[in-house]
Structure formats: structure tokens, C-alpha cells
Design a protein around this motif. Structure first.
Motif, PDB file in Angstrom:
ATOM      1  N   PHE A 137       0.843  -1.194   0.000  1.00  0.00           N
ATOM      2  CA  PHE A 137       0.000   0.000   0.000  1.00  0.00           C
ATOM      3  C   PHE A 137       0.879   1.246   0.000  1.00  0.00           C
ATOM      4  N   TYR A 138       0.550   2.183  -0.866  1.00  0.00           N
ATOM      5  CA  TYR A 138       1.214   3.489  -0.878  1.00  0.00           C
ATOM      6  C   TYR A 138       0.155   4.562  -0.660  1.00  0.00           C
ATOM      7  N   THR A 139       0.501   5.551   0.125  1.00  0.00           N
ATOM      8  CA  THR A 139      -0.369   6.721   0.255  1.00  0.00           C
ATOM      9  C   THR A 139       0.377   7.930  -0.291  1.00  0.00           C
ATOM     10  N   LEU A 140      -0.278   8.661  -1.166  1.00  0.00           N
ATOM     11  CA  LEU A 140       0.257   9.894  -1.734  1.00  0.00           C
ATOM     12  C   LEU A 140      -0.456  11.034  -1.023  1.00  0.00           C
ATOM     13  N   ILE A 141       0.258  11.719  -0.128  1.00  0.00           N
ATOM     14  CA  ILE A 141      -0.352  12.686   0.787  1.00  0.00           C
ATOM     15  C   ILE A 141       0.059  14.103   0.395  1.00  0.00           C
ATOM     16  N   PRO A 142      -0.894  14.952   0.018  1.00  0.00           N
ATOM     17  CA  PRO A 142      -0.547  16.326  -0.380  1.00  0.00           C
ATOM     18  C   PRO A 142      -0.401  17.246   0.826  1.00  0.00           C
ATOM     19  N   ASP A 143       0.122  18.448   0.574  1.00  0.00           N
ATOM     20  CA  ASP A 143       0.340  19.405   1.648  1.00  0.00           C
ATOM     21  C   ASP A 143      -0.877  20.295   1.910  1.00  0.00           C
TER      22      ASP A 143
END
Length: 293
Positions: free
Chosen positions: A159-165
Motif C-alpha cells: 500500500f502506498y499513500t500519496l499525501i498532499p500538503d
């Protein structure tokens, strides 16, 4: 002092709108202590250090249910889960607060009663259920009761999470959803969520890209996230198994085969050229859920 660790969660999992969620190994840790009087916070921004704090409100609901009167409460917060990013930060506060209050009161409530109470506070169980129980959960609420079951996911997924600012509130994400849907879109999602659960259980991971498609919420919410369609396409071009919004967004969750180390570097390179800052986290599913340390 009572210490409670609660995992992050990623809800919906594509077509499983408001009924599917999974726990990930990213954690908030809450410490609770009954004191002589008052309310004290540690590790909390001043604007949230008051009686409207979600952790404390959840504790009060638990105390009211049990019939326990605390003299005073001290809460220490250690945050790993980013706020308003679609990773279950609110659910962790609710579950952590209820478990902490229950422990202070002598452990009166069962796990099932904690889940019912957490769902009352949250409004729906798709985040609080995996936060409490761990793993991937199907959960629904009917007549004020929660019905849930854990899905056994086959080994071999990453699992990868792409977390924005930037943040995106649940209220804003829900405001863009339509009041009604076409019958064919309902049928589309019923088929996809059924295929998704079967594929995850049986290890038919090649079906996940088709199975994680959705017509109920992602196309509407995606418009609130700059670059969403481009990021989704890039993940698919890199060969990932599935890509979808985490909860209400703006975090994007990606499923890939375990051992494919190329994806992490390449998606980081792609995200670095976008206007917003993005952080990529490589995570595993948390099977344990919330626990008292």
C-alpha cells in the motif's frame, strides 16, 4: 496513565463508498490520565485545546454512557496521522478517546459497544471500524446497530499513500456529491465492490484495476484535488494494481505488488514536478487495530 494507539485508515477503497475501510500502520498515540480537576492537553495546538476537542467530546460520550464522572482529565497527543487528508484522523481521535475513557472507568464496555458508540459519534462506521478492529472491514449501520465483517486479504500487496500538503474537509468533499445517481451507476458499483472483495480474498490481484473503479464519488471529489486525474493515470502507467481516493481525499491510495520497488521512486519523481508538495508513504495493513499499550 493509560496509553492508546490507533491506526490510520483508508476508507471507500474505490467502489466501497461508506462501507469499506482498511487500517494502515501509521499511528496516533493518546495518553490519558484522570487528574483532580480541569482539562489539560499536551501536544495539541492551542485552538483545539478546549472542551470542543474531538478526543475529549468522545470521552464525555463514553463517560455518559457508562455513568462515570471523571474529576478531571489530562490528554497527551502524539500525531502521525495527518489531519483532514482522508486517512482517518478524526476516527482515530474518536476511537482513542472512547477507549481511554472506557479504561479510566474500569473497562466496562465491550469491543462491540465501543464500535457502536464510535459510530454514533462519527456518523458512519467505514473509518472507525478498521481503526478499532484492524484489517480490512466491511461495515454498515442499520437501525442504530453496526454490522461488520473482516476481509482476509491474500499476501502479496503493498500500500502506498500519496499525501498532499493541503487539507480537504469531509464536509467540502460531501458537498460536491449528487443527491441522486443513475440506476446503471449503482449497478456498476455493486459489481465492482463485489469483484474487489473476491479479488482481494482470492489473490486475483490482476482484477484490482477494474474492480477499484467507481462512479459514486471519485469523479466528483477528484475535481477538488489539483492533478488528481494526471496522478491516477501516472500510477496506472507505472503498472500499479489499483488507485483510488483515500476516504474523502485528498490523499490517494495505491495498491501494488509487494516487492515492486520501482514504483516508489518513479511516482516521487513525477509528483515533484507538480505545483503542490506530495509525500509518498510505503505502508502495510495493520491487522491489530486500536490497542492499549
Amino acid at each position: 496513565m493509560i496509553k492508546v494507539r490507533v491506526p490510520a485508515t483508508s476508507a471507500n477503497i474505490g467502489p466501497g463508498f461508506d462501507c469499506l475501510g482498511l487500517a494502515l500502520n501509521l499511528y496516533n498515540v493518546f495518553s490519558f490520565e484522570e487528574i483532580d480537576k480541569g482539562l489539560q492537553f499536551e501536544g495539541c495546538d492551542a485552538e483545539f485545546a478546549n472542551e470542543d476537542n474531538l478526543i475529549y467530546c468522545s470521552m464525555k460520550r463514553c463517560f455518559e454512557k457508562i455513568g462515570y464522572e471523571a474529576r478531571g482529565i489530562k490528554i497527551k497527543i502524539e500525531n502521525e496521522i495527518p489531519v483532514s487528508r482522508g486517512l482517518g484522523s478524526s476516527a482515530s481521535c474518536i476511537v482513542g478517546g472512547i477507549i481511554g475513557a472506557n479504561e479510566i472507568a474500569g473497562g466496562v464496555l465491550t469491543r462491540e459497544e465501543i464500535l457502536e458508540l464510535a459510530t454514533e459519534v462519527e456518523g458512519h462506521p467505514d473509518n472507525v471500524a478498521p481503526a478499532l478492529l484492524g484489517g480490512m472491514i466491511v461495515a454498515i449501520k442499520e437501525d442504530n446497530h453496526v454490522f461488520c465483517s473482516k476481509i482476509s486479504i491474500s499476501d502479496g500487496l503493498k500500500f502506498y499513500t500519496l499525501i498532499p500538503d493541503f487539507r480537504l474537509s469531509t464536509e467540502e468533499s460531501r458537498s460536491v456529491l449528487p443527491k441522486t445517481i443513475d440506476y446503471k451507476d449503482g449497478v456498476f458499483n455493486v459489481g465492482r465492490v463485489s469483484l474487489l472483495i473476491a479479488a482481494l480474498t482470492n489473490g486475483d490481484f490482476d482484477l484490482l484495476r477494474v474492480a477499484s473503479a467507481d462512479r459514486l464519488h471519485q469523479s466528483y471529489r477528484g475535481k477538488l484535488i489539483e492533478g488528481f486525474d494526471d496522478i491516477k493515470k501516472k500510477c496506472e502507467d507505472l503498472g500499479c494494481l489499483g488507485v483510488f481516493l483515500s476516504g474523502a481525499g485528498p490523499t490517494i491510495t495505491v495498491l501494488d505488488k509487494d516487492g515492486n520497488n520501482k514504483f516508489y521512486g518513479e511516482i516521487n519523481s513525477f509528483l515533484s514536478i507538480l505545483s503542490n508538495e506530495w509525500e509518498v508513504k510505503s505502508l502495510d495493513i495493520d491487522l491489530e487495530g486500536a490497542r492499549v499499550l
